[in-house]
Design a protein around this motif. Structure first.
Motif, PDB file in Angstrom:
ATOM      1  N   ASP A 182       5.782   3.686   1.653  1.00 49.28           N
ATOM      2  CA  ASP A 182       6.372   5.079   2.080  1.00 49.28           C
ATOM      3  C   ASP A 182       7.367   4.544   3.457  1.00 49.28           C
ATOM      4  O   ASP A 182       8.559   4.961   3.411  1.00 49.28           O
ATOM      5  CB  ASP A 182       5.516   6.113   2.531  1.00 49.28           C
ATOM      6  N   ALA A 183       6.791   3.948   4.171  1.00 49.74           N
ATOM      7  CA  ALA A 183       7.475   3.546   5.382  1.00 49.74           C
ATOM      8  C   ALA A 183       8.683   2.726   5.070  1.00 49.74           C
ATOM      9  O   ALA A 183       9.889   2.667   5.793  1.00 49.74           O
ATOM     10  CB  ALA A 183       6.647   2.817   6.460  1.00 49.74           C
ATOM     11  N   SER A 209       0.834  -1.199   0.114  1.00 48.12           N
ATOM     12  CA  SER A 209      -0.088   0.043  -0.031  1.00 48.12           C
ATOM     13  C   SER A 209       0.806   1.442  -0.070  1.00 48.12           C
ATOM     14  O   SER A 209       2.105   1.074   0.362  1.00 48.12           O
ATOM     15  CB  SER A 209      -0.977  -0.004   1.322  1.00 48.12           C
ATOM     16  N   ALA A 210       0.317   2.352  -0.282  1.00 49.03           N
ATOM     17  CA  ALA A 210       1.071   3.499  -0.349  1.00 49.03           C
ATOM     18  C   ALA A 210       1.803   3.846   0.860  1.00 49.03           C
ATOM     19  O   ALA A 210       2.751   4.381   1.115  1.00 49.03           O
ATOM     20  CB  ALA A 210       0.239   4.950  -0.702  1.00 49.03           C
ATOM     21  N   THR A 211       1.141   3.611   2.137  1.00 50.71           N
ATOM     22  CA  THR A 211       1.738   3.858   3.583  1.00 50.71           C
ATOM     23  C   THR A 211       2.740   2.947   3.652  1.00 50.71           C
ATOM     24  O   THR A 211       3.912   3.474   4.171  1.00 50.71           O
ATOM     25  CB  THR A 211       0.317   3.983   4.459  1.00 50.71           C
ATOM     26  N   ALA A 212       2.657   1.573   3.474  1.00 49.76           N
ATOM     27  CA  ALA A 212       3.532   0.835   3.769  1.00 49.76           C
ATOM     28  C   ALA A 212       4.681   0.864   3.034  1.00 49.76           C
ATOM     29  O   ALA A 212       5.935   0.774   3.241  1.00 49.76           O
ATOM     30  CB  ALA A 212       2.949  -0.494   3.562  1.00 49.76           C
ATOM     31  N   ASP A 254      11.466   4.945   3.805  1.00 58.36           N
ATOM     32  CA  ASP A 254      11.929   5.417   4.571  1.00 58.36           C
ATOM     33  C   ASP A 254      12.931   4.781   5.588  1.00 58.36           C
ATOM     34  O   ASP A 254      14.168   5.069   5.844  1.00 58.36           O
ATOM     35  CB  ASP A 254      10.905   6.200   5.825  1.00 58.36           C
TER      36      ASP A 254
END
Length: 443
Positions: free
Chosen positions: A188-189, A183-186, A192
């Motif tokens: 991005d994490a 997913s977009a959030t996962a 990072d």
């Protein structure tokens, strides 16, 4: 007998300076060839096209054009040794800028860090290359540069492997397919987390650079001053005055093309590896393959020059091999790994497609270009040597221009056929080897 004794004395007196400069060549070889690992790495964490990824090399190498003449002026004021200390300090500053770049994942900050590191290496290159040329006999200058090249490219073998171990070690799920499934959030994490791995290694690099800068200030390295040759006693050393030396001007153009194709072979090999289906971790170490063949090329040069071949003959052979290997890159298989299976894999290295293997072989073709062009271009410059060296250093800007062009052609066409860009480069190097270095007037 007297000549033999003088030669032995010269060899002994140049040994310590060569050892100190050799350390510098290892350092800026390590820093320079980190780019080969950084390019596919930053392509992943900053979501870049091939053209954008090759700007990592451009930001680094454009410093050689922008900063070469200012750095030459600094060297004239400070001398070679203090100039080298300043260069090391600038490398440390650039390494520190990687820390906010990693935390923000802003591509522009990475490019700024690359420019500052490149500026530090500009002064190191501007000072160290003419120093090595002039610290001993002109006839063996290419051999001394070969020895420096062994250290430089040896560092190039080590750098991507160290990068992979320190930055990519223990990180999983970073292939294109795995990242696209998140997913977009996962995602991005995960990116990072990956970017954060840069922080500790670059802090260590900054500390080491500052320590070495202080040590260089106290190093027993004698300054070498440029001496006038016949007819130059009253000549004013200006940039315009350099134009009367065709061997220098054409040598700078030859270096422009050489460094461009060298960086494409060393840094863009990872992009071609990714096109062949390798993941980020696998592609990040491919620069080591090119560096292995460059080291072999330097060993060949150290043994052969001037015993069996001259500096200009070595350059001619390099240009011809470059043309041959480039043609094989463009026509080689992206599926079969037969060539690396029969050679590199015997030493425990992973197999790579034949086309990628031929890119690595360009390292062997490129090895003799830098050692041969420098002494040929500086021959007869006398008191113009320092400014001439700065002009040659500006030729390194080829690495700022040609790799993004390769990236553009790879984005809009095929990364394999994009190596066509190297053909005119090797043709000009061949011209310089056959005729260009002999010219002493433009008439």
């Amino acid at each position: 007998m007297d000549t033999a004794i003088a030669t032995q004395h010269e060899s002994r007196s140049s040994l310590l300076p060569m050892a100190i400069i050799g350390m510098l060549f290892f350092i800026f070889g390590f820093v320079t060839w980190l780019n080969g690992a950084l390019i596919p790495f930053l392509q992943t964490i900053c979501d870049l096209t091939a053209f954008q990824a090759m700007l990592v090399a451009s930001a680094f190498y454009i410093a050689y054009t922008v900063m070469a003449l200012p750095m030459a002026a600094i060297i004239e004021r400070t001398g070679y040794k203090n100039g080298m200390a300043l260069g090391l300090a600038l490398v440390g500053v650039g390494a520190l800028i990687f820390i906010p770049a990693a935390y923000s994942r802003i591509f522009g900050v990475f490019l700024l860090a690359q420019f500052v590191v490149g500026s530090g290496l500009t002064i190191l290159q501007t000072a160290s290359n003419p120093y090595i040329v002039r610290v001993g006999s002109p006839d063996t200058a290419a051999v001394r540069i070969c020895i420096m090249g062994l250290l430089n490219k040896g560092a190039g073998i080590v750098a991507p492997l160290v990068f992979a171990a320190l930055v990519l070690g223990g990180i999983t799920g970073i292939s294109d397919a795995e990242l696209s499934a998140l997913s977009a959030t996962a995602k991005d994490a995960k990116l990072d987390e990956l970017a954060g791995q840069l922080v500790s290694p670059y802090i260590g690099m900054a500390i080491l650079a500052v320590i070495l800068a202080v040590a260089m200030t106290f190093a027993p390295l004698p300054d070498i001053e440029d001496e006038a040759v016949a007819g130059q006693e009253n000549a004013e050393v200006t940039l315009a005055g350099l134009m009367k030396f065709p061997q220098l001007i054409l040598g700078s153009v030859a270096l422009f093309f050489y460094v461009g194709v060298e960086v494409i072979a060393g840094d863009a090999i990872g992009l071609l590896g990714r096109q062949a289906g390798m993941d980020t971790a696998e592609a990040a170490v491919l620069t080591s393959y090119t560096m292995i063949f460059m080291v072999l090329g330097y060993i060949y040069g150290t043994i052969a020059i001037p015993r069996f071949i001259s500096q200009q003959t070595a350059l001619m052979i390099s240009a011809v091999l470059g043309l041959v290997f480039t043609a094989l890159v463009m026509t080689g298989s992206m599926e079969s790994a037969a060539l690396s299976a029969a050679t590199l894999s015997q030493f425990g290295l992973p197999e790579v497609p034949n086309a990628v293997f031929f890119v690595a072989l360009l390292g062997f073709a490129n090895a003799m270009c830098w050692p041969a062009i420098w002494p040929l271009a500086l021959e007869g410059l006398g008191k113009f040597t320092s400014k001439g060296s700065a002009l040659l250093i500006m030729g390194i800007s080829g690495a700022a221009v040609m790799p993004p062009l390769y990236g553009h052609f790879a984005d809009t066409g095929d990364g394999q056929l994009a190596y066509l860009i190297a053909i005119p480069a090797y043709l000009f190097i061949l011209f310089y080897a056959l005729k260009g270095h002999k010219l002493r007037s433009w008439k």
